[in-house]
Design an enzyme around this catalytic site. Structure first.
Site, PDB file in Angstrom:
ATOM      1  N   GLU A   1       5.123   9.200  -1.548  1.00 12.46           N
ATOM      2  CA  GLU A   1       4.005  10.126  -1.702  1.00 12.46           C
ATOM      3  C   GLU A   1       3.142  10.137  -0.444  1.00 12.46           C
ATOM      4  O   GLU A   1       2.814   9.096   0.116  1.00 12.46           O
ATOM      5  CB  GLU A   1       3.145   9.764  -2.912  1.00 12.46           C
ATOM      6  CG  GLU A   1       2.119  10.844  -3.205  1.00 12.46           C
ATOM      7  CD  GLU A   1       1.419  10.653  -4.531  1.00 12.46           C
ATOM      8  OE1 GLU A   1       1.881  11.186  -5.530  1.00 12.46           O
ATOM      9  OE2 GLU A   1       0.392   9.942  -4.550  1.00 12.46           O
TER      10      GLU A   1
ATOM     11  N   ASP B   1       5.378   5.404  -5.006  1.00 12.56           N
ATOM     12  CA  ASP B   1       3.976   5.821  -5.103  1.00 12.56           C
ATOM     13  C   ASP B   1       3.132   4.639  -4.607  1.00 12.56           C
ATOM     14  O   ASP B   1       2.922   3.676  -5.342  1.00 12.56           O
ATOM     15  CB  ASP B   1       3.659   6.144  -6.579  1.00 12.56           C
ATOM     16  CG  ASP B   1       2.230   6.598  -6.774  1.00 12.56           C
ATOM     17  OD1 ASP B   1       1.583   6.992  -5.787  1.00 12.56           O
ATOM     18  OD2 ASP B   1       1.745   6.536  -7.922  1.00 12.56           O
TER      19      ASP B   1
ATOM     20  N   ASP C   1       2.174   4.678 -12.407  1.00 14.52           N
ATOM     21  CA  ASP C   1       2.701   4.820 -11.045  1.00 14.52           C
ATOM     22  C   ASP C   1       4.230   4.786 -11.016  1.00 14.52           C
ATOM     23  O   ASP C   1       4.839   5.312 -10.087  1.00 14.52           O
ATOM     24  CB  ASP C   1       2.060   3.833 -10.053  1.00 14.52           C
ATOM     25  CG  ASP C   1       2.140   2.395 -10.517  1.00 14.52           C
ATOM     26  OD1 ASP C   1       2.737   2.147 -11.580  1.00 14.52           O
ATOM     27  OD2 ASP C   1       1.616   1.529  -9.810  1.00 14.52           O
TER      28      ASP C   1
END
Lengths: 164, 164
Positions: free
Chosen positions: B72, B12, B145
Protein backbone atom coordinates in the site's frame (compact mmCIF):
# COMPACT_ATOMS: atom_id res chain seq x y z
CA UNK A 1 46.87 6.82 18.92
CA UNK A 2 43.95 6.01 16.73
CA UNK A 3 41.61 3.45 18.22
CA UNK A 4 38.77 2.05 16.19
CA UNK A 5 36.71 2.07 19.36
CA UNK A 6 36.16 5.79 19.28
CA UNK A 7 34.73 6.25 15.80
CA UNK A 8 31.31 7.90 15.77
CA UNK A 9 29.02 8.04 12.74
CA UNK A 10 26.07 10.41 12.33
CA UNK A 11 23.26 10.28 9.76
CA UNK A 12 20.75 12.92 8.61
CA UNK A 13 18.13 10.87 6.70
CA UNK A 14 16.47 11.85 3.42
CA UNK A 15 15.39 10.11 0.22
CA UNK A 16 17.26 12.44 -2.17
CA UNK A 17 20.13 13.27 0.23
CA UNK A 18 21.20 11.41 3.33
CA UNK A 19 24.01 13.27 5.09
CA UNK A 20 26.73 11.32 6.87
CA UNK A 21 29.47 12.48 9.19
CA UNK A 22 32.34 10.52 10.74
CA UNK A 23 34.34 11.78 13.72
CA UNK A 24 36.80 10.28 16.16
CA UNK A 25 36.89 10.94 19.87
CA UNK A 26 40.33 10.84 21.49
CA UNK A 27 40.19 11.72 25.18
CA UNK A 28 38.21 14.94 25.37
CA UNK A 29 38.97 15.92 21.80
CA UNK A 30 36.98 15.23 18.68
CA UNK A 31 38.49 14.98 15.21
CA UNK A 32 36.96 15.17 11.73
CA UNK A 33 37.34 11.98 9.71
CA UNK A 34 34.86 12.16 6.82
CA UNK A 35 31.54 13.68 5.76
CA UNK A 36 29.35 13.76 2.70
CA UNK A 37 25.97 12.97 1.26
CA UNK A 38 24.41 9.81 -0.14
CA UNK A 39 22.48 11.04 -3.15
CA UNK A 40 19.82 9.10 -5.03
CA UNK A 41 18.41 10.22 -8.38
CA UNK A 42 14.76 11.11 -8.87
CA UNK A 43 14.87 9.14 -12.11
CA UNK A 44 15.25 5.89 -10.16
CA UNK A 45 12.27 3.77 -9.06
CA UNK A 46 11.51 4.53 -5.41
CA UNK A 47 12.51 1.17 -3.94
CA UNK A 48 15.82 1.33 -5.85
CA UNK A 49 16.57 4.59 -4.03
CA UNK A 50 15.91 2.87 -0.71
CA UNK A 51 18.21 0.01 -1.73
CA UNK A 52 20.92 2.53 -2.67
CA UNK A 53 20.68 4.26 0.73
CA UNK A 54 20.80 0.90 2.54
CA UNK A 55 23.84 -0.23 0.53
CA UNK A 56 25.76 3.02 1.04
CA UNK A 57 25.05 3.14 4.79
CA UNK A 58 26.19 -0.49 5.04
CA UNK A 59 29.41 0.40 3.17
CA UNK A 60 30.14 3.26 5.59
CA UNK A 61 29.51 0.93 8.56
CA UNK A 62 31.94 -1.63 7.13
CA UNK A 63 34.53 1.01 6.17
CA UNK A 64 34.64 2.89 9.49
CA UNK A 65 33.47 0.19 11.96
CA UNK A 66 32.05 2.82 14.32
CA UNK A 67 31.31 1.97 17.92
CA UNK A 68 28.59 4.60 18.11
CA UNK A 69 26.07 5.56 15.43
CA UNK A 70 23.43 8.26 15.77
CA UNK A 71 20.51 9.11 13.50
CA UNK A 72 18.38 12.23 13.53
CA UNK A 73 14.96 11.57 15.00
CA UNK A 74 12.14 13.63 13.57
CA UNK A 75 8.84 14.59 15.10
CA UNK A 76 8.07 17.32 12.63
CA UNK A 77 8.10 17.56 8.87
CA UNK A 78 6.86 20.08 6.32
CA UNK A 79 3.96 17.79 5.51
CA UNK A 80 2.77 14.19 5.57
CA UNK A 81 4.31 13.42 2.14
CA UNK A 82 7.76 14.57 3.36
CA UNK A 83 7.32 12.62 6.60
CA UNK A 84 6.48 9.42 4.68
CA UNK A 85 9.55 9.86 2.45
CA UNK A 86 11.97 10.70 5.27
CA UNK A 87 10.46 7.86 7.29
CA UNK A 88 11.20 5.33 4.55
CA UNK A 89 14.81 6.52 4.24
CA UNK A 90 15.18 6.45 8.02
CA UNK A 91 13.78 2.92 8.22
CA UNK A 92 16.41 1.46 5.89
CA UNK A 93 19.21 3.45 7.58
CA UNK A 94 18.26 2.09 11.03
CA UNK A 95 18.09 -1.40 9.52
CA UNK A 96 21.55 -1.11 7.91
CA UNK A 97 23.01 0.01 11.25
CA UNK A 98 21.28 -2.79 13.18
CA UNK A 99 22.49 -5.38 10.65
CA UNK A 100 26.03 -4.30 11.62
CA UNK A 101 25.30 -5.13 15.27
CA UNK A 102 25.18 -1.53 16.45
CA UNK A 103 22.23 -0.10 18.38
CA UNK A 104 21.55 3.25 16.76
CA UNK A 105 21.15 6.27 19.01
CA UNK A 106 18.50 8.81 18.10
CA UNK A 107 18.59 12.56 18.71
CA UNK A 108 15.98 15.14 17.86
CA UNK A 109 17.02 18.35 16.06
CA UNK A 110 16.40 20.14 19.38
CA UNK A 111 18.88 17.90 21.22
CA UNK A 112 21.46 18.34 18.45
CA UNK A 113 21.15 22.16 18.49
CA UNK A 114 21.32 22.26 22.27
CA UNK A 115 24.38 20.01 22.34
CA UNK A 116 26.30 21.77 19.56
CA UNK A 117 25.15 25.39 19.95
CA UNK A 118 23.80 25.43 23.52
CA UNK A 119 20.64 26.79 21.88
CA UNK A 120 17.70 24.66 20.78
CA UNK A 121 16.58 27.39 18.39
CA UNK A 122 19.93 27.69 16.56
CA UNK A 123 19.84 28.25 12.80
CA UNK A 124 21.43 25.96 10.19
CA UNK A 125 24.16 28.61 9.83
CA UNK A 126 24.90 28.55 13.56
CA UNK A 127 25.04 24.75 13.60
CA UNK A 128 27.43 24.75 10.63
CA UNK A 129 29.65 27.39 12.23
CA UNK A 130 29.86 25.44 15.50
CA UNK A 131 30.63 22.20 13.65
CA UNK A 132 33.48 24.01 11.86
CA UNK A 133 34.82 25.39 15.17
CA UNK A 134 34.49 22.16 17.17
CA UNK A 135 36.23 20.09 14.48
CA UNK A 136 38.87 22.73 13.63
CA UNK A 137 37.80 22.85 9.98
CA UNK A 138 38.71 25.62 7.54
CA UNK A 139 35.15 25.91 6.28
CA UNK A 140 31.65 24.78 7.12
CA UNK A 141 31.26 21.28 5.63
CA UNK A 142 29.11 21.08 2.52
CA UNK A 143 26.40 20.15 1.68
CA UNK A 144 24.13 21.17 4.58
CA UNK A 145 23.12 17.61 5.40
CA UNK A 146 26.79 16.59 5.78
CA UNK A 147 27.23 19.40 8.35
CA UNK A 148 24.02 18.27 10.07
CA UNK A 149 25.25 14.68 10.17
CA UNK A 150 28.53 15.82 11.77
CA UNK A 151 26.48 17.78 14.34
CA UNK A 152 24.57 14.57 15.12
CA UNK A 153 27.86 12.65 15.54
CA UNK A 154 29.20 15.43 17.82
CA UNK A 155 26.01 15.25 19.89
CA UNK A 156 26.55 11.50 20.31
CA UNK A 157 30.13 12.18 21.44
CA UNK A 158 28.77 14.44 24.21
CA UNK A 159 25.81 12.31 25.24
CA UNK A 160 26.97 8.75 25.11
CA UNK A 161 27.90 7.14 28.40
CA UNK A 162 30.31 4.74 26.74
CA UNK A 163 32.48 7.79 26.05
CA UNK A 164 32.09 9.58 29.38
CA UNK B 1 -2.82 -27.16 -11.24
CA UNK B 2 -0.91 -25.04 -8.81
CA UNK B 3 1.91 -23.05 -10.33
CA UNK B 4 4.31 -21.14 -8.14
CA UNK B 5 4.31 -18.42 -10.81
CA UNK B 6 0.90 -17.13 -9.84
CA UNK B 7 1.38 -16.41 -6.14
CA UNK B 8 0.64 -12.79 -5.20
CA UNK B 9 1.56 -11.20 -1.88
CA UNK B 10 0.09 -7.98 -0.51
CA UNK B 11 1.29 -5.85 2.41
CA UNK B 12 -0.42 -3.15 4.48
CA UNK B 13 2.48 -1.47 6.34
CA UNK B 14 2.49 -0.37 9.96
CA UNK B 15 4.94 -0.36 12.88
CA UNK B 16 2.65 -2.15 15.34
CA UNK B 17 0.77 -4.23 12.74
CA UNK B 18 1.78 -4.99 9.17
CA UNK B 19 -0.97 -6.92 7.40
CA UNK B 20 -0.07 -9.55 4.83
CA UNK B 21 -2.22 -11.46 2.37
CA UNK B 22 -1.30 -14.28 0.01
CA UNK B 23 -3.47 -15.31 -2.93
CA UNK B 24 -3.05 -17.47 -5.98
CA UNK B 25 -4.30 -16.64 -9.43
CA UNK B 26 -5.32 -19.60 -11.59
CA UNK B 27 -6.70 -18.49 -14.94
CA UNK B 28 -9.34 -15.91 -14.12
CA UNK B 29 -9.88 -17.19 -10.60
CA UNK B 30 -8.22 -16.09 -7.40
CA UNK B 31 -7.80 -18.30 -4.38
CA UNK B 32 -7.04 -17.55 -0.73
CA UNK B 33 -3.73 -18.97 0.51
CA UNK B 34 -2.83 -17.16 3.73
CA UNK B 35 -3.30 -13.90 5.61
CA UNK B 36 -2.32 -12.42 8.92
CA UNK B 37 -0.53 -9.65 10.72
CA UNK B 38 3.10 -9.10 11.66
CA UNK B 39 2.89 -7.63 15.15
CA UNK B 40 5.70 -5.89 16.99
CA UNK B 41 5.52 -5.00 20.67
CA UNK B 42 5.62 -1.42 21.94
CA UNK B 43 8.01 -2.62 24.64
CA UNK B 44 10.71 -3.25 22.03
CA UNK B 45 13.28 -0.61 21.01
CA UNK B 46 12.14 1.04 17.78
CA UNK B 47 14.87 -0.31 15.50
CA UNK B 48 14.24 -3.83 16.83
CA UNK B 49 10.64 -3.50 15.64
CA UNK B 50 11.90 -2.54 12.18
CA UNK B 51 14.24 -5.54 12.18
CA UNK B 52 11.35 -7.81 13.17
CA UNK B 53 9.19 -6.51 10.30
CA UNK B 54 12.06 -6.95 7.82
CA UNK B 55 12.72 -10.51 9.03
CA UNK B 56 9.06 -11.57 8.89
CA UNK B 57 8.53 -10.08 5.41
CA UNK B 58 11.66 -11.86 4.23
CA UNK B 59 10.34 -15.16 5.69
CA UNK B 60 7.03 -14.74 3.83
CA UNK B 61 8.93 -14.01 0.59
CA UNK B 62 11.01 -17.18 1.04
CA UNK B 63 8.01 -19.31 2.08
CA UNK B 64 5.66 -18.32 -0.75
CA UNK B 65 8.12 -17.25 -3.48
CA UNK B 66 5.55 -14.85 -4.98
CA UNK B 67 5.97 -13.56 -8.51
CA UNK B 68 4.08 -10.38 -7.69
CA UNK B 69 4.20 -8.34 -4.50
CA UNK B 70 2.20 -5.18 -3.83
CA UNK B 71 2.48 -2.69 -0.98
CA UNK B 72 0.00 0.00 0.00
CA UNK B 73 1.22 3.43 -1.00
CA UNK B 74 0.16 6.25 1.29
CA UNK B 75 -0.22 9.93 0.56
CA UNK B 76 -2.22 10.70 3.65
CA UNK B 77 -1.86 9.94 7.32
CA UNK B 78 -3.54 11.10 10.51
CA UNK B 79 -0.52 13.25 11.29
CA UNK B 80 3.22 13.66 10.68
CA UNK B 81 4.15 11.31 13.56
CA UNK B 82 2.02 8.52 12.04
CA UNK B 83 3.46 9.21 8.59
CA UNK B 84 7.03 8.95 9.91
CA UNK B 85 6.25 5.64 11.64
CA UNK B 86 4.38 4.09 8.70
CA UNK B 87 7.15 5.36 6.40
CA UNK B 88 9.82 3.56 8.39
CA UNK B 89 7.86 0.29 8.34
CA UNK B 90 7.21 0.71 4.63
CA UNK B 91 10.90 1.36 3.93
CA UNK B 92 12.04 -1.94 5.43
CA UNK B 93 9.17 -3.85 3.76
CA UNK B 94 10.14 -2.52 0.31
CA UNK B 95 13.77 -3.38 1.06
CA UNK B 96 12.92 -6.96 2.10
CA UNK B 97 10.93 -7.44 -1.12
CA UNK B 98 13.71 -5.96 -3.27
CA UNK B 99 16.33 -8.18 -1.59
CA UNK B 100 14.28 -11.13 -2.87
CA UNK B 101 14.62 -9.86 -6.43
CA UNK B 102 11.03 -8.73 -6.81
CA UNK B 103 10.05 -5.22 -7.88
CA UNK B 104 7.27 -4.22 -5.50
CA UNK B 105 4.11 -2.74 -6.98
CA UNK B 106 2.49 0.14 -5.15
CA UNK B 107 -1.21 0.94 -4.97
CA UNK B 108 -2.90 3.80 -3.17
CA UNK B 109 -5.94 3.08 -0.94
CA UNK B 110 -8.04 4.75 -3.66
CA UNK B 111 -6.79 2.31 -6.31
CA UNK B 112 -7.40 -0.64 -3.99
CA UNK B 113 -10.96 0.46 -3.16
CA UNK B 114 -11.73 1.12 -6.81
CA UNK B 115 -10.34 -2.27 -7.87
CA UNK B 116 -12.01 -4.32 -5.15
CA UNK B 117 -15.27 -2.39 -4.57
CA UNK B 118 -15.58 -0.33 -7.77
CA UNK B 119 -15.84 2.62 -5.37
CA UNK B 120 -12.89 4.75 -4.27
CA UNK B 121 -14.83 5.88 -1.21
CA UNK B 122 -15.63 2.36 0.04
CA UNK B 123 -15.52 1.77 3.80
CA UNK B 124 -13.30 -0.77 5.57
CA UNK B 125 -16.43 -2.89 6.02
CA UNK B 126 -17.18 -2.83 2.29
CA UNK B 127 -13.58 -3.75 1.42
CA UNK B 128 -13.66 -6.65 3.90
CA UNK B 129 -16.99 -7.89 2.54
CA UNK B 130 -15.71 -7.81 -1.06
CA UNK B 131 -12.48 -9.62 -0.08
CA UNK B 132 -14.63 -12.32 1.56
CA UNK B 133 -16.83 -12.62 -1.56
CA UNK B 134 -13.99 -12.56 -4.12
CA UNK B 135 -12.00 -15.22 -2.25
CA UNK B 136 -15.04 -17.36 -1.31
CA UNK B 137 -14.29 -17.09 2.40
CA UNK B 138 -16.76 -17.90 5.18
CA UNK B 139 -15.97 -14.71 7.06
CA UNK B 140 -14.16 -11.41 6.58
CA UNK B 141 -10.47 -12.06 7.36
CA UNK B 142 -9.25 -10.70 10.69
CA UNK B 143 -7.56 -8.49 11.74
CA UNK B 144 -8.46 -5.50 9.53
CA UNK B 145 -4.94 -5.10 8.17
CA UNK B 146 -4.92 -8.73 6.97
CA UNK B 147 -8.13 -8.04 5.01
CA UNK B 148 -6.56 -4.84 3.64
CA UNK B 149 -3.44 -6.76 2.60
CA UNK B 150 -5.60 -9.32 0.76
CA UNK B 151 -7.39 -6.43 -0.97
CA UNK B 152 -3.98 -5.10 -2.09
CA UNK B 153 -3.02 -8.56 -3.44
CA UNK B 154 -6.37 -8.79 -5.27
CA UNK B 155 -5.77 -5.34 -6.78
CA UNK B 156 -2.39 -6.54 -8.04
CA UNK B 157 -4.08 -9.59 -9.59
CA UNK B 158 -6.37 -7.25 -11.57
CA UNK B 159 -3.78 -4.66 -12.55
CA UNK B 160 -0.64 -6.54 -13.33
CA UNK B 161 0.14 -7.11 -16.99
CA UNK B 162 2.12 -10.26 -16.29
CA UNK B 163 -1.22 -11.83 -15.32
CA UNK B 164 -3.38 -10.38 -18.10
Amino acid sequence: MISKNTIILGFDPGIADTGFGVIEKIGNKIKFIDAGSIKTGKDKIFFKRLEEIYTQVDKLMVKYRPSIVAVEKLYFAKNVKTALDVGQARGVILLAIAKNKIEPLEFTPLQVKQAVCANGQASKYQVGTMVKALLNLRAVPQPDDAADALAIAITASFFNKKLA
